[in-house]
Design an enzyme around this catalytic site. Structure first.
Site, PDB file in Angstrom:
ATOM      1  N   TYR A  84       0.842  -1.210   0.000  1.00  9.79           N
ATOM      2  CA  TYR A  84       0.000   0.000   0.000  1.00  9.79           C
ATOM      3  C   TYR A  84       0.869   1.248   0.000  1.00  9.79           C
ATOM      4  CZ  TYR A  84      -3.767   3.231   0.871  1.00  9.79           C
ATOM      5  OH  TYR A  84      -4.654   4.259   0.731  1.00  9.79           O
ATOM      6  N   PHE A 136      -7.326  21.794 -24.578  1.00 10.37           N
ATOM      7  CA  PHE A 136      -7.572  20.362 -24.689  1.00 10.37           C
ATOM      8  C   PHE A 136      -8.791  20.058 -23.823  1.00 10.37           C
ATOM      9  CE2 PHE A 136      -7.222  15.876 -23.567  1.00 10.37           C
ATOM     10  CZ  PHE A 136      -7.294  15.352 -24.842  1.00 10.37           C
ATOM     11  N   THR A 137      -9.608  19.100 -24.272  1.00 11.56           N
ATOM     12  CA  THR A 137     -10.918  18.839 -23.670  1.00 11.56           C
ATOM     13  C   THR A 137     -10.869  18.700 -22.144  1.00 11.56           C
ATOM     14  OG1 THR A 137     -10.541  16.518 -24.195  1.00 11.56           O
ATOM     15  CG2 THR A 137     -11.856  17.776 -25.762  1.00 11.56           C
ATOM     16  N   ASP A 227       1.885  20.586 -20.268  1.00 11.65           N
ATOM     17  CA  ASP A 227       1.200  19.315 -20.502  1.00 11.65           C
ATOM     18  C   ASP A 227       2.200  18.481 -21.300  1.00 11.65           C
ATOM     19  OD1 ASP A 227      -0.259  17.172 -21.464  1.00 11.65           O
ATOM     20  OD2 ASP A 227      -2.097  18.337 -21.747  1.00 11.65           O
ATOM     21  N   LYS A 270       0.004   8.013 -23.241  1.00 11.81           N
ATOM     22  CA  LYS A 270       0.501   8.409 -24.574  1.00 11.81           C
ATOM     23  C   LYS A 270       1.996   8.081 -24.668  1.00 11.81           C
ATOM     24  CE  LYS A 270      -3.667  10.397 -24.491  1.00 11.81           C
ATOM     25  NZ  LYS A 270      -3.878  11.500 -23.657  1.00 11.81           N
ATOM     26  N   ARG A 394     -12.948  15.702 -33.838  1.00 17.29           N
ATOM     27  CA  ARG A 394     -12.300  16.801 -33.131  1.00 17.29           C
ATOM     28  C   ARG A 394     -12.783  18.093 -33.785  1.00 17.29           C
ATOM     29  NH1 ARG A 394     -11.970  15.154 -28.538  1.00 17.29           N
ATOM     30  NH2 ARG A 394     -10.104  14.221 -27.676  1.00 17.29           N
ATOM     31  N   PHE A 461     -18.557  14.815 -26.248  1.00 16.54           N
ATOM     32  CA  PHE A 461     -18.121  13.982 -27.378  1.00 16.54           C
ATOM     33  C   PHE A 461     -18.004  12.504 -27.016  1.00 16.54           C
ATOM     34  CE2 PHE A 461     -13.748  13.457 -25.916  1.00 16.54           C
ATOM     35  CZ  PHE A 461     -13.600  14.536 -25.065  1.00 16.54           C
TER      36      PHE A 461
HETATM   37  C1  PLP Z   1      -5.033  12.396 -23.141  1.00 10.59           C
HETATM   38  C2  PLP Z   1      -4.642  13.762 -22.796  1.00 10.59           C
HETATM   39  C3  PLP Z   1      -4.873  14.291 -21.527  1.00 10.59           C
HETATM   40  C4  PLP Z   1      -5.675  13.553 -20.467  1.00 10.59           C
HETATM   41  O1  PLP Z   1      -5.081  12.376 -20.107  1.00 10.59           O
HETATM   42  P1  PLP Z   1      -5.901  11.038 -19.753  1.00 10.59           P
HETATM   43  O2  PLP Z   1      -4.824  10.062 -19.460  1.00 10.59           O
HETATM   44  O3  PLP Z   1      -6.721  10.676 -20.959  1.00 10.59           O
HETATM   45  O4  PLP Z   1      -6.759  11.324 -18.568  1.00 10.59           O
HETATM   46  C5  PLP Z   1      -4.392  15.562 -21.271  1.00 10.59           C
HETATM   47  N1  PLP Z   1      -3.753  16.285 -22.191  1.00 10.59           N
HETATM   48  C6  PLP Z   1      -3.530  15.807 -23.423  1.00 10.59           C
HETATM   49  C7  PLP Z   1      -2.819  16.648 -24.427  1.00 10.59           C
HETATM   50  C8  PLP Z   1      -3.972  14.538 -23.776  1.00 10.59           C
HETATM   51  O5  PLP Z   1      -3.791  14.090 -25.003  1.00 10.59           O
END
Ligand code: PLP
Length: 470
Positions: A84, A136-137, A227, A270, A394, A461
């Protein structure tokens, strides 16, 4: 009309090219018959997010969590220390992020939005502005939920699908300075900078731009957060396009870039070649303290942040693999290959081709369709129907509604994204995709668009439903 197709070899100025890996395990895929695709699409409300994966042939919905892990990463999964508190794998991850990205303190999270949630809550006060290089969303939603207002300060070229600007992800320094002058530096929560700008078509930020931003932020006492989700891919473009970086390894470019920022959040799904994971890392001890305290509420203890020990281990190993120059070249090169096939057929895509995806310009596919009938959503549906290929909208659906007026936001870019998972598909799959897109393009005049029949409140979306207009 068609120009000859350039091979990968021609593009990289040599005879041939191949992925720097071989396949050890395979996962069968199949194309279901057209009538079944038609029914699956109807049942999914013409939203590719609502399709069942088993009904998809080539899945280009996203590059998020869809990477193929290496044999080393799978071995790492067996080294999971599922304690843990104080897992060995956490310390491995912490040491790796420190070394590779250069930040002092790490807080793991279950994925990127977990990290966005923490940093937005920690660093935004109600009424503050958060300028950034295109929204970004999930990032913008967390900034808004923390009481902030996102302000887009990306260069104008980013909104033009035909501009060949090499760094369309750059912040427009003049726009940003004007914003600071108008509102005062206290009103700015921080600068929200993203590498390989997703919504602009996977476009990079230059080293010169982040340096200029650092100077501006120092002058005004403003923080600069990154980011870092696709920073490795961003660094490949710096190596290829920016003077003075051609001979530098990706790892060195990444560390320099991050050195101009105060911290970063990350979706490990990613760049890090894992199926789940994320983190936020900062240099300021006080901020770290607040983040580390908050993660306990929302994610889990600060030494696992919602992840299993094995996930942290796979991510630590994936970070190292993601920095290998041959890998990054193969990854971005595969995206470029698909882009070249489509360009050679004069199919309208965002130029230059980005780092993680090829973006189809749905406005140019469907000049007869109004944005209110969702051209990019329509294109994603048509592509699935034609050949079982899953893509993502998008455009106006992703942009959502303005929280003040309740009206649709009308983004200039109305795009359908073909996102390439890392180390998953071969060039032969790309050939199939290109032919499918061509077929849909040739029949584009027949499309009538979609009508939205269900709309969720947040990030619509993902779950919105549509009907075909007949
Ligand atoms: C995917 C993404 C996020 C969010 O990450 P998640 O792992 O999907 O929660 C944030 N910023 C960018 C540019 C992304 O592509």
């Amino acid at each position: 009309m068609s120009k000859p197709i350039k091979t990968m070899g021609e593009q990289f100025n040599r005879r041939s090219w191949a992925e720097p890996w071989k396949i050890k395990m395979v996962e069968p895929i199949a194309l279901i018959p057209r009538e079944e695709r038609q029914q699956a699409l109807r049942e999914a409300g013409y939203n590719t997010f609502l399709l069942k994966s088993a009904d998809v042939y080539i899945d280009l919905l996203t590059d998020s969590g869809t990477s193929a892990m290496s044999d080393r990463q799978w071995s790492g999964m067996m080294l999971g220390d599922e304690a843990y508190a104080g897992s060995v794998n956490f310390y491995h991850l912490e040491e790796t992020v420190r070394e590779v990205y250069g930040y002092s303190y790490l807080v793991p999270t279950h994925q990127g939005r977990g990290a966005e949630h923490l940093i937005s809550k920690a660093e935004i006060s109600a009424g503050q502005l958060v300028p950034g290089n295109m929204y970004f969303t999930t990032t913008r939603l967390h900034q808004e939920m923390a009481g902030g207002t996102f302000v887009d300060v990306i260069i104008d070229e980013a909104h033009d699908t035909e501009s060949e600007h090499p760094f369309k992800g750059n912040v427009d320094i003049d726009k940003l300075e004007a914003l600071i002058r108008e509102h005062g530096a206290e009103k700015i929560a921080y600068i929200s900078l993203a590498g390989t700008v997703n919504m602009a078509g996977g476009q990079p930020v230059s080293m010169a731009n982040v340096k200029a931003l650092r100077q501006l932020c120092d002058r005004h006492g403003i923080k600069l957060y990154l980011d870092a989700t696709r920073m490795v891919e961003n660094c490949y473009f710096i190596q290829q396009r920016e003077e003075g970086y051609a001979d530098k390894p990706i790892a060195e470019i990444l560390k320099e870039f991050c050195s101009y920022t105060d911290g970063a959040w990350m979706s490990g799904k990613k760049d890090h070649l894992v199926n789940i994971g994320g983190w936020v890392a900062v240099n300021d001890a006080d901020l770290f303290d607040r983040l580390r305290n908050m993660v306990v509420i929302y994610e889990g203890l600060h030494t696992y942040g919602g992840l299993a020990g094995r996930d942290m281990e796979a991510m630590a190993i994936g970070i190292r693999e993601s920095l290998q120059d041959a890998y990054v070249r193969a990854r971005v090169g595969q995206v470029a290959y698909l882009g070249t096939l489509l360009t050679n057929w004069d199919i309208p895509i965002v130029r230059p081709v980005g780092g993680h995806a090829v973006f189809l310009d749905a406005r140019k596919f469907y000049p007869h369709l109004d944005q209110e009938v969702f051209p990019a959503q329509t294109l994603a549906a048509e592509l699935y129907l034609d050949s079982g290929i899953r893509s993502m909208e998008r455009g106006i659906v992703s942009a959502g509604r303005d929280p003040e007026t309740g009206q649709h936001r009308h983004p200039k870019l109305e795009l359908t994204r073909l996102t390439i998972p890392r180390r998953v598909y071969t060039e032969a799959h790309m050939d199939v995709v290109a032919e499918a897109v061509k077929a849909v393009y040739e029949n584009a005049h027949k499309a009538r668009g979609l009508r939205m029949v269900y709309e969720p409140k947040y990030l619509r979306f993902f779950q919105a439903r549509f009907e075909m207009i007949d």
